[in-house]
Enzyme design. Structure first.
Site, PDB file in Angstrom:
ATOM      1  N   LYS A  79       0.811  -1.220   0.000  1.00 10.82           N
ATOM      2  CA  LYS A  79       0.000   0.000   0.000  1.00 10.82           C
ATOM      3  C   LYS A  79       0.846   1.272   0.000  1.00 10.82           C
ATOM      4  O   LYS A  79       0.441   2.303   0.521  1.00 10.82           O
ATOM      5  CB  LYS A  79      -0.968   0.020   1.184  1.00 10.82           C
ATOM      6  CG  LYS A  79      -1.904  -1.171   1.271  1.00 10.82           C
ATOM      7  CD  LYS A  79      -2.607  -1.455  -0.046  1.00 10.82           C
ATOM      8  CE  LYS A  79      -3.516  -0.320  -0.481  1.00 10.82           C
ATOM      9  NZ  LYS A  79      -4.167  -0.585  -1.795  1.00 10.82           N
ATOM     10  N   GLY A  99       2.544   1.980  -3.146  1.00 10.65           N
ATOM     11  CA  GLY A  99       2.645   2.321  -4.565  1.00 10.65           C
ATOM     12  C   GLY A  99       3.413   1.298  -5.377  1.00 10.65           C
ATOM     13  O   GLY A  99       3.927   1.615  -6.448  1.00 10.65           O
ATOM     14  N   ARG A 101      -8.300   5.573  -4.144  1.00 12.10           N
ATOM     15  CA  ARG A 101      -9.565   5.391  -3.436  1.00 12.10           C
ATOM     16  C   ARG A 101      -9.622   6.316  -2.219  1.00 12.10           C
ATOM     17  O   ARG A 101      -8.628   6.509  -1.512  1.00 12.10           O
ATOM     18  CB  ARG A 101      -9.669   3.925  -3.003  1.00 12.10           C
ATOM     19  CG  ARG A 101     -10.908   3.559  -2.235  1.00 12.10           C
ATOM     20  CD  ARG A 101     -11.032   2.046  -2.119  1.00 12.10           C
ATOM     21  NE  ARG A 101      -9.761   1.390  -1.884  1.00 12.10           N
ATOM     22  CZ  ARG A 101      -9.555   0.076  -2.080  1.00 12.10           C
ATOM     23  NH1 ARG A 101     -10.530  -0.673  -2.542  1.00 12.10           N
ATOM     24  NH2 ARG A 101      -8.381  -0.454  -1.834  1.00 12.10           N
ATOM     25  N   HIS A 159     -10.093   7.669   1.459  1.00  9.85           N
ATOM     26  CA  HIS A 159      -9.931   7.089   2.786  1.00  9.85           C
ATOM     27  C   HIS A 159     -11.092   7.515   3.689  1.00  9.85           C
ATOM     28  O   HIS A 159     -11.656   8.601   3.515  1.00  9.85           O
ATOM     29  CB  HIS A 159      -8.611   7.553   3.415  1.00  9.85           C
ATOM     30  CG  HIS A 159      -7.402   6.968   2.754  1.00  9.85           C
ATOM     31  ND1 HIS A 159      -6.117   7.347   3.075  1.00  9.85           N
ATOM     32  CD2 HIS A 159      -7.284   6.031   1.775  1.00  9.85           C
ATOM     33  CE1 HIS A 159      -5.258   6.669   2.343  1.00  9.85           C
ATOM     34  NE2 HIS A 159      -5.935   5.867   1.539  1.00  9.85           N
TER      35      HIS A 159
END
Length: 384
Positions: free
Chosen positions: A141, A143, A349, A351
């Site tokens: 998470k 990249g 997305r 958070h």
């Protein structure tokens, strides 16, 4: 009487003489015309044959140049040495590997019918599978998928499409099995694989070292608090009744004690895991990529990666555009698609809202670990 007969025969003889002379002239003309025709046909055939041969050679050379421009270029000596070491180590281990993967020669021969590989074979280039020269080992998470997709734009990089999880889940299957999951490459191309869980799995550094001590390692890191929230967001999207982030990140619902056993929090202590890797690999074989900068300025970070791998800077800012809605860089084209597109609906997305008090407490918790990480890497990522 004889004179009369002789006189009457003279015209006939003259006519016969003229006819014979005419016939002789006609035969010579026909012979000359035939020779001329044969000569013209010969020269015409020779000219056309030379022209066709020249065009054929030009097309072959053009196809080869285009193919090589897309699939290969010289690699530096360090990568060649790594390839050699990787190949030698794999051959010594393959004999003792107990797997059901087919031999490389058998798999390669199955591609002979494909036009692309037929052309490669005609030029003396034989595609084959190799153990990876480079691994994207983490961090989850941060990249890693973006990094893989961006660097795969380079024609000299071929990568496994999915996470293979060899060093953490399937190590018992052996290197032959692992190599079978790698893409086909030709001389001069880099083989790459990405599995983010490698970074945090205790046994992986030693296992990678045994495969090839010259392996180059790419590590994408991100503010550990933001990373933990992103990790939680992904998990929550798959589980409707998941507890709140604050309930999972702290013990007994109080912000005073951070739950260091919870995965999303535990992974963010980067220094702890990096120390394991430095027991086997020198810092010069590790490249740290800023996850924040990879989003804001992908061309800059990919430029650093290309330099680290000894590649010509082919992937530049012209390959990217920024999607304001997603807040994430997208591609004008990629290895799989020639049209503009983003990496996927999960990238960028939103958070969930997290209590600012919880965020501040986590920043306080991570601060000493971040400083240790800065010291180990020699890089100050300036996380809050």
């Amino acid at each position: 009487m004889r004179d009369t007969a002789a006189t009457s025969a003279q015209p006939a003889m003259i006519v016969m003489s003229i006819w014979c002379s005419s016939l002789s002239l006609s035969s010579r003309s026909l012979a000359i015309a035939l020779v001329i025709c044969v000569t013209l046909v010969y020269f015409s055939y020779s000219f056309n044959a030379c022209l066709l041969a020249s065009i054929s050679r030009s097309l072959q050379q053009s196809n080869l140049r285009n193919l090589l421009a897309l699939t290969s270029s010289p690699r530096n000596e360090t990568n060649n040495a790594a390839n050699s070491s990787s190949s030698n180590s794999s051959s010594s281990r393959n004999s003792s590997s107990t797997t059901g993967a087919p031999p490389a020669q058998t798999v390669t021969s199955s591609l002979d019918g494909a036009p692309k590989y037929q052309l490669l074979r005609q030029q003396g280039l034989r595609p084959s599978r190799h153990l990876p020269d480079t691994l994207i080992i983490g961090v989850k998470k941060s990249g890693t998928r973006a990094l893989l997709e961006f660097i795969r734009l380079h024609p000299d990089v071929r990568a496994a499409g999915s996470e293979v999880h060899f060093f953490d889940r399937h190590y018992q299957r052996g290197l032959r099995w692992y190599r079978h999951h790698m893409p086909y490459t030709i001389e001069g191309q880099i083989t790459m694989e990405k599995t983010p869980s490698y970074f945090v799995t205790k046994e992986v550094p030693q296992r990678v070292y045994h495969m090839n001590p010259a392996t180059k390692l790419l590590i994408v890191v991100r503010d550990p608090v933001t990373r933990a929230i992103s990790d939680y967001t992904q998990a929550a999207s798959k589980k409707a009744d998941m507890k709140l982030f604050e309930q999972l990140a702290f013990v007994n619902g109080s912000y005073s004690v951070v739950d260091t056993n919870w995965g999303p929090v535990k992974i963010g202590v980067y220094a702890r895991y990096l120390e394991r890797w430095l027991l086997y690999f020198p810092l010069s074989q590790l490249l740290f990529i800023s996850g924040e900068r990879l989003i804001m300025d992908p061309a800059y970070e990919i430029g650093r990666v290309q330099d680290f791998l000894g590649l010509k800077r082919v992937v530049t800012e012209k390959h990217f555009y920024f999607n304001a809605t997603k807040g994430f860089p997208c591609l004008f084209k990629s290895e799989a698609r020639s049209t503009p597109h983003c990496l996927g609906k999960t990238k960028g997305r939103n958070h969930p809202h997290i209590d600012p008090g919880a965020i501040e407490r986590l920043r306080e918790f991570y601060r000493p670990f971040n400083n240790k990480f800065y010291q180990l890497t020699g890089i100050n990522f300036a996380w809050p």
